[in-house]
Design a protein around this motif. Structure first.
Motif, PDB file in Angstrom:
ATOM      1  N   LEU A 237      58.353 113.090-118.377  1.00 39.88           N
ATOM      2  CA  LEU A 237      57.385 113.356-117.469  1.00 39.88           C
ATOM      3  C   LEU A 237      57.376 114.745-116.430  1.00 39.88           C
ATOM      4  O   LEU A 237      58.474 114.880-115.987  1.00 39.88           O
ATOM      5  CB  LEU A 237      57.392 112.220-116.288  1.00 39.88           C
ATOM      6  CG  LEU A 237      56.267 112.127-115.304  1.00 39.88           C
ATOM      7  CD1 LEU A 237      54.779 111.744-116.049  1.00 39.88           C
ATOM      8  CD2 LEU A 237      56.596 110.856-114.342  1.00 39.88           C
ATOM      9  N   ASP A 238      56.331 115.552-116.828  1.00 32.25           N
ATOM     10  CA  ASP A 238      56.134 116.661-115.808  1.00 32.25           C
ATOM     11  C   ASP A 238      55.106 116.457-114.936  1.00 32.25           C
ATOM     12  O   ASP A 238      53.908 116.600-115.583  1.00 32.25           O
ATOM     13  CB  ASP A 238      56.288 118.063-116.842  1.00 32.25           C
ATOM     14  CG  ASP A 238      57.531 118.208-117.528  1.00 32.25           C
ATOM     15  OD1 ASP A 238      58.563 118.228-116.914  1.00 32.25           O
ATOM     16  OD2 ASP A 238      57.420 118.130-118.820  1.00 32.25           O
ATOM     17  N   LEU A 239      55.299 116.527-113.769  1.00 35.77           N
ATOM     18  CA  LEU A 239      54.258 116.306-112.806  1.00 35.77           C
ATOM     19  C   LEU A 239      53.806 117.758-112.053  1.00 35.77           C
ATOM     20  O   LEU A 239      54.787 118.642-111.768  1.00 35.77           O
ATOM     21  CB  LEU A 239      54.848 115.591-111.647  1.00 35.77           C
ATOM     22  CG  LEU A 239      55.139 114.108-112.062  1.00 35.77           C
ATOM     23  CD1 LEU A 239      55.461 113.240-110.822  1.00 35.77           C
ATOM     24  CD2 LEU A 239      54.013 113.249-112.653  1.00 35.77           C
ATOM     25  N   ALA A 240      52.355 118.110-112.117  1.00 35.57           N
ATOM     26  CA  ALA A 240      52.072 119.379-111.645  1.00 35.57           C
ATOM     27  C   ALA A 240      51.529 119.284-110.177  1.00 35.57           C
ATOM     28  O   ALA A 240      51.552 120.480-109.575  1.00 35.57           O
ATOM     29  CB  ALA A 240      51.183 120.192-112.550  1.00 35.57           C
ATOM     30  N   ARG A 241      50.749 118.214-109.966  1.00 35.53           N
ATOM     31  CA  ARG A 241      50.035 118.227-108.646  1.00 35.53           C
ATOM     32  C   ARG A 241      49.592 116.748-108.135  1.00 35.53           C
ATOM     33  O   ARG A 241      49.726 115.817-108.966  1.00 35.53           O
ATOM     34  CB  ARG A 241      48.840 118.870-108.844  1.00 35.53           C
ATOM     35  CG  ARG A 241      48.085 118.943-107.553  1.00 35.53           C
ATOM     36  CD  ARG A 241      46.723 119.916-107.917  1.00 35.53           C
ATOM     37  NE  ARG A 241      45.745 120.267-106.884  1.00 35.53           N
ATOM     38  CZ  ARG A 241      44.578 119.257-106.505  1.00 35.53           C
ATOM     39  NH1 ARG A 241      44.105 118.556-107.665  1.00 35.53           N
ATOM     40  NH2 ARG A 241      43.976 119.745-105.502  1.00 35.53           N
TER      41      ARG A 241
ATOM     42  N   GLU B 264      62.228 120.687-109.116  1.00 37.78           N
ATOM     43  CA  GLU B 264      63.126 120.400-110.267  1.00 37.78           C
ATOM     44  C   GLU B 264      63.220 118.714-110.572  1.00 37.78           C
ATOM     45  O   GLU B 264      63.062 118.164-111.448  1.00 37.78           O
ATOM     46  CB  GLU B 264      64.558 120.722-109.980  1.00 37.78           C
ATOM     47  CG  GLU B 264      65.432 120.572-111.216  1.00 37.78           C
ATOM     48  CD  GLU B 264      66.953 121.118-110.814  1.00 37.78           C
ATOM     49  OE1 GLU B 264      67.876 120.616-111.369  1.00 37.78           O
ATOM     50  OE2 GLU B 264      66.977 122.100-110.206  1.00 37.78           O
ATOM     51  N   GLU B 265      63.321 118.007-109.416  1.00 33.63           N
ATOM     52  CA  GLU B 265      63.232 116.555-109.361  1.00 33.63           C
ATOM     53  C   GLU B 265      62.128 115.842-110.167  1.00 33.63           C
ATOM     54  O   GLU B 265      62.104 114.716-110.267  1.00 33.63           O
ATOM     55  CB  GLU B 265      63.785 115.910-108.082  1.00 33.63           C
ATOM     56  CG  GLU B 265      64.866 116.338-107.408  1.00 33.63           C
ATOM     57  CD  GLU B 265      64.960 117.460-106.667  1.00 33.63           C
ATOM     58  OE1 GLU B 265      64.001 118.522-106.815  1.00 33.63           O
ATOM     59  OE2 GLU B 265      65.731 117.975-105.947  1.00 33.63           O
ATOM     60  N   LEU B 266      60.956 116.701-110.195  1.00 30.03           N
ATOM     61  CA  LEU B 266      59.756 116.264-111.013  1.00 30.03           C
ATOM     62  C   LEU B 266      59.466 116.705-112.236  1.00 30.03           C
ATOM     63  O   LEU B 266      58.393 116.836-112.510  1.00 30.03           O
ATOM     64  CB  LEU B 266      58.508 116.514-109.791  1.00 30.03           C
ATOM     65  CG  LEU B 266      58.826 115.600-108.261  1.00 30.03           C
ATOM     66  CD1 LEU B 266      57.644 116.078-107.596  1.00 30.03           C
ATOM     67  CD2 LEU B 266      58.884 113.987-108.703  1.00 30.03           C
ATOM     68  N   SER B 267      60.381 117.221-112.810  1.00 32.56           N
ATOM     69  CA  SER B 267      60.134 117.980-113.990  1.00 32.56           C
ATOM     70  C   SER B 267      61.182 117.377-115.014  1.00 32.56           C
ATOM     71  O   SER B 267      62.348 117.402-114.820  1.00 32.56           O
ATOM     72  CB  SER B 267      60.460 119.367-113.821  1.00 32.56           C
ATOM     73  OG  SER B 267      60.259 120.100-115.286  1.00 32.56           O
ATOM     74  N   GLY B 268      60.596 117.030-116.257  1.00 30.53           N
ATOM     75  CA  GLY B 268      61.426 116.417-117.166  1.00 30.53           C
ATOM     76  C   GLY B 268      61.975 114.973-116.851  1.00 30.53           C
ATOM     77  O   GLY B 268      63.158 114.640-117.341  1.00 30.53           O
ATOM     78  N   GLN B 269      61.273 114.279-115.987  1.00 32.88           N
ATOM     79  CA  GLN B 269      61.710 113.017-115.841  1.00 32.88           C
ATOM     80  C   GLN B 269      61.629 111.900-116.762  1.00 32.88           C
ATOM     81  O   GLN B 269      60.736 111.821-117.538  1.00 32.88           O
ATOM     82  CB  GLN B 269      60.772 112.534-114.639  1.00 32.88           C
ATOM     83  CG  GLN B 269      61.091 112.716-113.304  1.00 32.88           C
ATOM     84  CD  GLN B 269      62.518 112.284-112.927  1.00 32.88           C
ATOM     85  OE1 GLN B 269      63.548 113.092-112.600  1.00 32.88           O
ATOM     86  NE2 GLN B 269      62.516 110.892-112.577  1.00 32.88           N
ATOM     87  N   THR B 270      62.568 110.941-116.815  1.00 33.98           N
ATOM     88  CA  THR B 270      62.562 110.099-117.958  1.00 33.98           C
ATOM     89  C   THR B 270      62.514 108.616-117.156  1.00 33.98           C
ATOM     90  O   THR B 270      62.445 107.809-117.919  1.00 33.98           O
ATOM     91  CB  THR B 270      63.976 110.189-118.984  1.00 33.98           C
ATOM     92  OG1 THR B 270      65.030 110.021-117.971  1.00 33.98           O
ATOM     93  CG2 THR B 270      63.976 111.518-119.694  1.00 33.98           C
ATOM     94  N   THR B 271      62.697 108.616-115.925  1.00 32.30           N
ATOM     95  CA  THR B 271      62.472 107.338-115.059  1.00 32.30           C
ATOM     96  C   THR B 271      61.456 107.495-114.182  1.00 32.30           C
ATOM     97  O   THR B 271      60.939 108.380-114.032  1.00 32.30           O
ATOM     98  CB  THR B 271      63.909 107.240-114.131  1.00 32.30           C
ATOM     99  OG1 THR B 271      63.897 108.250-113.371  1.00 32.30           O
ATOM    100  CG2 THR B 271      65.135 106.915-115.029  1.00 32.30           C
TER     101      THR B 271
END
Length: 114
Positions: free
Chosen positions: A38-42, A99-106
Motif C-alpha cells: 500500500l502506497d498512500l498519496a493523499r 516513509e511510514e505510509l509507503s510500501g505498507q503491508t499491514t
C-alpha cells in the motif's frame, strides 16, 4: 468517501489527544490485500461547523503498526482551524514522501480529533 455527523456527541479533545487516550475521534483503517503493498498519496476530508459555538479545530494522526508495539497515534500529520460556518471546507493532506505510509503491508489507521 466516508461521512459522519456527530453533532453534540463529538466532545472536545485536547492535545496531545492520542497519547491521552481520549475516545472522541473519527477513525478510518485501510488494509492492503495479502501479497500487496500500500502506497498512500493523499488524505482528504471535508469538515464543517454547524454554528458559531461549535468546536473549530482538528488534528489528524496515523498509526501504521497496530498493537502495543506501534506508535499509538503519536505522529501528527496535520492540524488546523475551521472558520466557516455551515460550509464544508475540504482539507487535503499530502502523504507522499512519508516513509511510514509507503510500501505498507499491514493496516494503516487514521484518526481525526476535534
Amino acid at each position: 468517501p466516508n461521512g459522519l455527523a456527530l453533532g453534540s456527541a463529538f466532545n472536545e479533545t485536547t492535545e496531545p489527544s492520542p497519547a491521552g487516550g481520549q475516545s472522541d475521534y473519527f477513525e478510518l483503517t485501510i488494509t492492503p490485500d495479502p501479497g500487496y503493498r500500500l502506497d498512500l498519496a493523499r488524505f482528504a476530508m471535508q469538515i464543517r461547523r454547524n454554528d458559531p459555538d461549535s468546536k473549530n479545530s482538528y488534528s489528524l494522526y496515523f498509526d501504521n503498526d497496530p498493537g502495543s508495539g506501534g506508535n499509538n497515534f503519536s505522529t501528527k500529520l496535520a492540524s488546523g482551524v475551521i472558520t466557516s460556518e455551515d460550509v464544508f471546507d475540504t482539507i487535503g493532506v499530502p502523504l507522499e514522501g512519508i516513509e511510514e505510509l509507503s510500501g505498507q503491508t499491514t493496516a494503516v489507521t487514521f484518526r481525526v480529533y476535534a
